[in-house]
Write a protein that holds these residues in place. Structure first.
Motif, PDB file in Angstrom:
ATOM      1  N   PRO A  32      23.161  43.128  17.036  1.00 40.09           N
ATOM      2  CA  PRO A  32      22.257  43.531  18.130  1.00 40.09           C
ATOM      3  C   PRO A  32      22.653  42.877  19.455  1.00 40.09           C
ATOM      4  O   PRO A  32      22.911  41.672  19.510  1.00 40.09           O
ATOM      5  N   ASP A  33      22.708  43.679  20.487  1.00 46.61           N
ATOM      6  CA  ASP A  33      23.041  43.155  21.811  1.00 46.61           C
ATOM      7  C   ASP A  33      21.823  42.552  22.495  1.00 46.61           C
ATOM      8  O   ASP A  33      21.962  41.744  23.418  1.00 46.61           O
ATOM      9  N   ALA A  34      20.646  42.959  22.063  1.00 51.90           N
ATOM     10  CA  ALA A  34      19.418  42.392  22.613  1.00 51.90           C
ATOM     11  C   ALA A  34      18.308  42.573  21.582  1.00 51.90           C
ATOM     12  O   ALA A  34      18.232  43.596  20.897  1.00 51.90           O
ATOM     13  N   ILE A  35      17.461  41.556  21.468  1.00 54.30           N
ATOM     14  CA  ILE A  35      16.273  41.610  20.612  1.00 54.30           C
ATOM     15  C   ILE A  35      15.077  41.333  21.513  1.00 54.30           C
ATOM     16  O   ILE A  35      14.940  40.248  22.080  1.00 54.30           O
ATOM     17  N   ASP A  77      29.367  55.844  30.281  1.00 59.99           N
ATOM     18  CA  ASP A  77      30.218  54.657  30.181  1.00 59.99           C
ATOM     19  C   ASP A  77      29.674  53.677  29.156  1.00 59.99           C
ATOM     20  O   ASP A  77      30.426  53.017  28.436  1.00 59.99           O
ATOM     21  N   GLU A  78      28.359  53.564  29.105  1.00 57.72           N
ATOM     22  CA  GLU A  78      27.698  52.689  28.132  1.00 57.72           C
ATOM     23  C   GLU A  78      26.571  53.479  27.480  1.00 57.72           C
ATOM     24  O   GLU A  78      25.786  54.132  28.176  1.00 57.72           O
ATOM     25  N   THR A  79      26.488  53.422  26.145  1.00 55.53           N
ATOM     26  CA  THR A  79      25.407  54.080  25.426  1.00 55.53           C
ATOM     27  C   THR A  79      24.632  53.034  24.642  1.00 55.53           C
ATOM     28  O   THR A  79      25.222  52.244  23.910  1.00 55.53           O
ATOM     29  N   VAL A  80      23.321  53.024  24.824  1.00 60.41           N
ATOM     30  CA  VAL A  80      22.447  52.031  24.205  1.00 60.41           C
ATOM     31  C   VAL A  80      21.459  52.747  23.290  1.00 60.41           C
ATOM     32  O   VAL A  80      20.748  53.659  23.726  1.00 60.41           O
ATOM     33  N   VAL A  81      21.422  52.331  22.022  1.00 60.09           N
ATOM     34  CA  VAL A  81      20.469  52.875  21.050  1.00 60.09           C
ATOM     35  C   VAL A  81      19.388  51.831  20.805  1.00 60.09           C
ATOM     36  O   VAL A  81      19.690  50.674  20.501  1.00 60.09           O
ATOM     37  N   VAL A  82      18.131  52.228  20.968  1.00 58.55           N
ATOM     38  CA  VAL A  82      17.000  51.319  20.795  1.00 58.55           C
ATOM     39  C   VAL A  82      16.288  51.653  19.492  1.00 58.55           C
ATOM     40  O   VAL A  82      15.894  52.800  19.263  1.00 58.55           O
ATOM     41  N   GLY A  83      16.135  50.646  18.626  1.00 59.52           N
ATOM     42  CA  GLY A  83      15.477  50.842  17.342  1.00 59.52           C
ATOM     43  C   GLY A  83      14.322  49.871  17.149  1.00 59.52           C
ATOM     44  O   GLY A  83      14.191  48.882  17.861  1.00 59.52           O
ATOM     45  N   VAL A  84      13.470  50.194  16.164  1.00 57.18           N
ATOM     46  CA  VAL A  84      12.370  49.301  15.791  1.00 57.18           C
ATOM     47  C   VAL A  84      12.601  48.822  14.368  1.00 57.18           C
ATOM     48  O   VAL A  84      13.281  49.478  13.573  1.00 57.18           O
ATOM     49  N   LEU A  85      11.990  47.695  14.021  1.00 60.31           N
ATOM     50  CA  LEU A  85      12.377  46.959  12.819  1.00 60.31           C
ATOM     51  C   LEU A  85      11.562  47.358  11.590  1.00 60.31           C
ATOM     52  O   LEU A  85      10.882  46.528  10.963  1.00 60.31           O
ATOM     53  N   HIS A 115      25.948  50.171  21.942  1.00 65.99           N
ATOM     54  CA  HIS A 115      25.109  48.975  21.956  1.00 65.99           C
ATOM     55  C   HIS A 115      23.822  49.224  21.173  1.00 65.99           C
ATOM     56  O   HIS A 115      23.247  50.315  21.244  1.00 65.99           O
ATOM     57  N   MET A 116      23.376  48.210  20.447  1.00 67.47           N
ATOM     58  CA  MET A 116      22.130  48.313  19.687  1.00 67.47           C
ATOM     59  C   MET A 116      21.116  47.303  20.225  1.00 67.47           C
ATOM     60  O   MET A 116      21.425  46.116  20.362  1.00 67.47           O
ATOM     61  N   VAL A 117      19.928  47.794  20.528  1.00 67.23           N
ATOM     62  CA  VAL A 117      18.822  46.955  20.985  1.00 67.23           C
ATOM     63  C   VAL A 117      17.670  47.119  19.995  1.00 67.23           C
ATOM     64  O   VAL A 117      17.321  48.241  19.618  1.00 67.23           O
ATOM     65  N   LEU A 118      17.101  46.003  19.559  1.00 73.92           N
ATOM     66  CA  LEU A 118      15.964  46.036  18.643  1.00 73.92           C
ATOM     67  C   LEU A 118      14.715  45.631  19.424  1.00 73.92           C
ATOM     68  O   LEU A 118      14.664  44.561  20.024  1.00 73.92           O
TER      69      LEU A 118
END
Length: 391
Positions: free
Chosen positions: A322-325, A261-269, A295-298
């Motif tokens: 970004p949805d969250a930093i 239902d929700e997919t979140v991708v977590v990346g680094v800067l 969704h993108m989370v950094l």
């Protein structure tokens, strides 16, 4: 079907909810449909667009019915905004009639309504977390979001660690179990609510964990054939199902990210983080469709202040805000990891915790709970005289 309608149908049915369906869009309207199905079997659902009105529409529909197999559903789109025509179409077995300029979401909602079982029990919300590369901290974020979902809504949250070789969820929650994901998937035909209850280990009153075996010899091939039935069973008992997805690109991983239902991708800067995050988000956004955004989370923001890229760089490249930093906080994360605690248990007022709470509220699909502070009388279950008189 004109080009605008064809685009709406393709975009609407390109949503992740229809990922297991075959869609074929053809030009030509009812006449072309009649000619085609005289020679071919009809599918479960036919979507038709017509420019005709009144009796002409009904005559076309009668001719189409002569070449349709029993059990075929028909969804029609047209320009005639006529309530009498609508009622007659429904009486003759048309499932739905959409009028005017059609949006992709209308098509998707109409089609899913046809095949949904109204008597089926509600399904829990599935939320998949995956790092755009190894070491992004995706697992830690997934575990903490799961805990905050339990804290925020007071309902059962199941965490499933899908990394069968290097999963860390059991360590994060400081739990030991002999029953792991590998055993749960070994014979899916035996799985039922009672057996599943043995596999799910309790962390607190809300959070349950299905741990990975963390075994180098574990066969990842078991994921492909058995995972669907397991996830369906867990979603029928838990309000939220958090999936800790390993950094791999196997077919079963792609399907998990597509079905969630929700997919979140977590990346680094950093530069490779930007490349990998953009690659993953571009692919998933195309596969999941506009109705199911990614969704993108950094993570680790501020770890390398002089050299790291900015969140704005990621927003520009991916066209996703970004949805969250999550700030870089090694002391907080290290303490929580060593103690087998969640971040909110170590320091509830930290900026990282605040970001994770907001992320949990976002992926929950619900409105944030309104929490009111109780005074001393309220904590004791008493009312003040002033309030008592008003009741």
């Amino acid at each position: 079907m004109n080009e605008d309608s064809q685009t709406a149908v393709i975009d609407g049915l390109g949503d992740r909810k229809m990922s297991r369906s075959n869609v074929d869009a053809r030009m030509g309207g009812i006449e072309a449909a009649i000619a085609h199905y005289q020679e071919n079997a009809t599918p479960q659902l036919i979507l038709l667009e017509t420019a005709s009105e009144g009796d002409e529409v009904l005559n076309e529909l009668d001719r189409l019915a002569e070449v349709c197999d029993a059990g075929t559903n028909v969804l029609m789109m047209g320009e005639a905004n006529d309530i009498a025509l609508y009622r007659e179409l429904i009486r003759r077995g048309v499932t739905e009639y959409l009028v005017g300029q059609i949006a992709p979401r209308q098509v998707l909602d109409a089609v899913t309504a046809i095949f949904e079982d109204p008597d089926a029990p509600p399904m829990g919300r599935s939320i998949a977390f995956m790092g755009s590369r190894g070491g992004s901290g995706s697992s830690s974020i997934a575990h903490n979001v799961a805990w905050h979902l339990g804290q925020e809504y007071g309902e059962e949250v199941s965490v499933i660690d899908l990394d069968v070789t290097f999963g860390t969820a059991a360590l994060s929650f400081n739990l030991e179990t002999q029953q792991t994901l590998e055993q749960a998937l070994a014979d899916p035909s035996r799985l039922d609510d009672q057996l599943l209850d043995r596999f799910l280990v309790e962390f607190d009153e809300n959070v349950r964990l299905l741990a990975s075996p963390s075994n180098l010899d574990a066969e990842e091939s078991i994921m492909a054939g058995s995972l669907d039935s397991l996830l369906e069973l867990v979603r029928r008992r838990s309000s939220f199902v958090v999936l800790d997805v390993p950094h791999r690109w196997a077919p079963w991983v792609q399907q998990v990210l597509l079905d969630a239902d929700e997919t979140v991708v977590v990346g680094v800067l950093d530069l490779s983080g930007l490349r990998d995050t953009k690659t993953l988000i571009d692919r998933l956004r195309k596969q999941r469709g506009p109705a199911s955004p990614v969704h993108m989370v950094l993570n680790h923001h501020g770890a390398f202040k002089k050299t790291e890229l900015s969140p704005k760089d990621f927003e520009t490249a991916t066209e996703v805000k970004p949805d969250a930093i999550i700030p870089h906080a090694p002391a907080l994360f290290g303490t929580a990891s060593n103690n087998g605690q969640m971040l909110g248990q170590v320091s509830g007022k930290h900026k990282s915790v605040d970001a994770l709470i907001k992320l949990a509220q976002l992926v929950s699909g619900r409105q944030p709970q309104q929490k009111t502070k109780k005074g001393l009388l309220g904590q004791l279950g008493l009312k003040s005289r002033k309030k008592a008189k008003a009741i």
